[in-house]
Design a protein around this motif. Structure first.
Motif, PDB file in Angstrom:
ATOM      1  N   THR A  75      38.886  65.859  10.092  1.00  0.00           N
ATOM      2  CA  THR A  75      38.929  64.398  10.069  1.00  0.00           C
ATOM      3  C   THR A  75      40.220  64.177  11.047  1.00  0.00           C
ATOM      4  O   THR A  75      41.292  64.487  10.956  1.00  0.00           O
ATOM      5  CB  THR A  75      39.093  63.663   8.724  1.00  0.00           C
ATOM      6  OG1 THR A  75      38.059  63.779   8.099  1.00  0.00           O
ATOM      7  CG2 THR A  75      39.542  62.116   8.969  1.00  0.00           C
ATOM      8  N   ILE A  76      40.021  63.151  12.319  1.00  0.00           N
ATOM      9  CA  ILE A  76      41.035  62.853  13.197  1.00  0.00           C
ATOM     10  C   ILE A  76      41.657  61.632  12.879  1.00  0.00           C
ATOM     11  O   ILE A  76      42.676  61.457  12.690  1.00  0.00           O
ATOM     12  CB  ILE A  76      40.333  62.862  14.557  1.00  0.00           C
ATOM     13  CG1 ILE A  76      39.728  64.115  15.116  1.00  0.00           C
ATOM     14  CG2 ILE A  76      41.497  62.325  15.596  1.00  0.00           C
ATOM     15  CD1 ILE A  76      40.592  65.202  14.939  1.00  0.00           C
ATOM     16  N   ILE A  86      36.616  59.267  12.821  1.00  0.00           N
ATOM     17  CA  ILE A  86      36.508  60.079  13.911  1.00  0.00           C
ATOM     18  C   ILE A  86      36.613  61.367  13.470  1.00  0.00           C
ATOM     19  O   ILE A  86      37.703  61.854  12.722  1.00  0.00           O
ATOM     20  CB  ILE A  86      37.587  59.666  14.847  1.00  0.00           C
ATOM     21  CG1 ILE A  86      37.315  58.137  15.294  1.00  0.00           C
ATOM     22  CG2 ILE A  86      37.361  60.685  16.016  1.00  0.00           C
ATOM     23  CD1 ILE A  86      38.272  57.548  16.327  1.00  0.00           C
ATOM     24  N   GLU A  87      35.954  62.566  13.644  1.00  0.00           N
ATOM     25  CA  GLU A  87      35.718  63.786  13.622  1.00  0.00           C
ATOM     26  C   GLU A  87      35.873  64.691  14.587  1.00  0.00           C
ATOM     27  O   GLU A  87      34.775  64.496  15.686  1.00  0.00           O
ATOM     28  CB  GLU A  87      34.683  63.973  12.479  1.00  0.00           C
ATOM     29  CG  GLU A  87      34.563  63.426  11.122  1.00  0.00           C
ATOM     30  CD  GLU A  87      33.161  64.076  10.253  1.00  0.00           C
ATOM     31  OE1 GLU A  87      33.414  64.184   9.258  1.00  0.00           O
ATOM     32  OE2 GLU A  87      32.161  63.876  10.989  1.00  0.00           O
ATOM     33  N   ARG A  88      36.486  65.777  14.490  1.00  0.00           N
ATOM     34  CA  ARG A  88      35.946  66.779  15.356  1.00  0.00           C
ATOM     35  C   ARG A  88      35.425  67.848  14.533  1.00  0.00           C
ATOM     36  O   ARG A  88      35.875  68.262  13.393  1.00  0.00           O
ATOM     37  CB  ARG A  88      37.435  67.717  15.683  1.00  0.00           C
ATOM     38  CG  ARG A  88      37.173  68.833  16.682  1.00  0.00           C
ATOM     39  CD  ARG A  88      38.783  69.526  16.975  1.00  0.00           C
ATOM     40  NE  ARG A  88      39.014  70.058  15.769  1.00  0.00           N
ATOM     41  CZ  ARG A  88      40.161  70.625  15.698  1.00  0.00           C
ATOM     42  NH1 ARG A  88      40.779  70.846  16.895  1.00  0.00           N
ATOM     43  NH2 ARG A  88      40.777  71.124  14.569  1.00  0.00           N
ATOM     44  N   ALA A 139      32.940  63.265  17.054  1.00  0.00           N
ATOM     45  CA  ALA A 139      32.026  62.398  16.389  1.00  0.00           C
ATOM     46  C   ALA A 139      32.674  61.054  15.958  1.00  0.00           C
ATOM     47  O   ALA A 139      33.607  61.234  15.348  1.00  0.00           O
ATOM     48  CB  ALA A 139      31.203  63.033  15.060  1.00  0.00           C
ATOM     49  N   ILE A 140      31.934  60.054  16.200  1.00  0.00           N
ATOM     50  CA  ILE A 140      32.569  58.719  16.043  1.00  0.00           C
ATOM     51  C   ILE A 140      31.552  57.807  15.213  1.00  0.00           C
ATOM     52  O   ILE A 140      30.471  57.912  15.534  1.00  0.00           O
ATOM     53  CB  ILE A 140      33.053  57.838  17.168  1.00  0.00           C
ATOM     54  CG1 ILE A 140      34.105  58.646  17.969  1.00  0.00           C
ATOM     55  CG2 ILE A 140      33.561  56.320  16.805  1.00  0.00           C
ATOM     56  CD1 ILE A 140      34.211  57.984  19.202  1.00  0.00           C
ATOM     57  N   HIS A 141      32.002  57.691  13.906  1.00  0.00           N
ATOM     58  CA  HIS A 141      30.949  57.183  12.905  1.00  0.00           C
ATOM     59  C   HIS A 141      31.629  55.875  12.399  1.00  0.00           C
ATOM     60  O   HIS A 141      32.771  55.434  12.574  1.00  0.00           O
ATOM     61  CB  HIS A 141      31.131  57.939  11.421  1.00  0.00           C
ATOM     62  CG  HIS A 141      30.846  59.415  11.453  1.00  0.00           C
ATOM     63  ND1 HIS A 141      29.566  59.713  11.066  1.00  0.00           N
ATOM     64  CD2 HIS A 141      31.365  60.327  11.970  1.00  0.00           C
ATOM     65  CE1 HIS A 141      29.438  61.109  11.571  1.00  0.00           C
ATOM     66  NE2 HIS A 141      30.616  61.416  11.833  1.00  0.00           N
ATOM     67  N   LEU A 142      30.626  54.670  12.737  1.00  0.00           N
ATOM     68  CA  LEU A 142      30.927  53.317  12.414  1.00  0.00           C
ATOM     69  C   LEU A 142      29.947  52.856  11.149  1.00  0.00           C
ATOM     70  O   LEU A 142      28.807  52.820  11.113  1.00  0.00           O
ATOM     71  CB  LEU A 142      30.437  52.573  13.497  1.00  0.00           C
ATOM     72  CG  LEU A 142      30.947  51.093  13.549  1.00  0.00           C
ATOM     73  CD1 LEU A 142      32.428  51.078  13.332  1.00  0.00           C
ATOM     74  CD2 LEU A 142      30.453  50.031  14.693  1.00  0.00           C
ATOM     75  N   ASP A 178      37.476  59.729   3.033  1.00  0.00           N
ATOM     76  CA  ASP A 178      37.357  61.054   3.657  1.00  0.00           C
ATOM     77  C   ASP A 178      36.068  61.707   2.849  1.00  0.00           C
ATOM     78  O   ASP A 178      35.626  61.259   1.893  1.00  0.00           O
ATOM     79  CB  ASP A 178      38.667  61.913   3.387  1.00  0.00           C
ATOM     80  CG  ASP A 178      39.632  61.357   4.554  1.00  0.00           C
ATOM     81  OD1 ASP A 178      39.480  61.045   5.439  1.00  0.00           O
ATOM     82  OD2 ASP A 178      40.847  61.363   3.817  1.00  0.00           O
ATOM     83  N   ARG A 179      35.865  62.823   3.781  1.00  0.00           N
ATOM     84  CA  ARG A 179      34.570  63.745   3.392  1.00  0.00           C
ATOM     85  C   ARG A 179      35.300  64.545   2.238  1.00  0.00           C
ATOM     86  O   ARG A 179      36.323  65.078   2.481  1.00  0.00           O
ATOM     87  CB  ARG A 179      34.103  64.579   4.595  1.00  0.00           C
ATOM     88  CG  ARG A 179      33.171  64.071   5.468  1.00  0.00           C
ATOM     89  CD  ARG A 179      32.454  64.930   6.616  1.00  0.00           C
ATOM     90  NE  ARG A 179      31.775  64.318   7.212  1.00  0.00           N
ATOM     91  CZ  ARG A 179      30.392  64.917   7.449  1.00  0.00           C
ATOM     92  NH1 ARG A 179      29.976  65.890   7.092  1.00  0.00           N
ATOM     93  NH2 ARG A 179      29.778  63.943   8.375  1.00  0.00           N
TER      94      ARG A 179
END
Length: 108
Positions: free
Chosen positions: A21-22, A30-32, A97-100, A107-108
């Motif tokens: 998680t960024i 936003i994730e890498r 990855a950008i999740h909306l 958080d995951r």
């Protein structure tokens, strides 16, 4: 405020994918993602919209049955509810990855 670099700590997992998680703020995540070459394809059908950018490597992404051969710099928008899966990735492939989410996310 803190700064960081997406290219730090990019160790590739032995298999599968690593999700970092960024930013997680309100309904934005936003994730890498770091992919290994030893990946087992898993179909995702998500409740949120997602935009992904392949920053490093190559990958084959199947979206609604259509195969997309991605290279560095390629990006794609995945609307909520659209089936997709990574079928193959080069070792160390790196994604942003950008999740909306429709509502506030956790958080995951």
């Amino acid at each position: 405020m803190e700064t960081s670099n997406l290219f730090n700590d990019t160790a590739t997992p032995e298999e599968g994918e690593r999700f970092d998680t960024i930013l997680n703020h309100k309904n934005l995540l936003i994730e890498r993602i770091i992919s290994s070459a030893a990946i087992t394809p898993h179909e995702y059908i998500q409740a949120q919209d997602e935009w992904v950018l392949l920053m490093r490597g190559k990958a084959d992404l199947r979206v609604e049955g259509k195969l997309h051969a991605l290279k560095e710099g390629d990006h794609i928008f995945l609307p909520a509810g659209v089936p997709h899966k990574v079928e193959r990735a080069s070792d160390g492939a790196m994604w942003l990855a950008i999740h909306l989410h429709p509502e506030q996310c956790e958080d995951r």
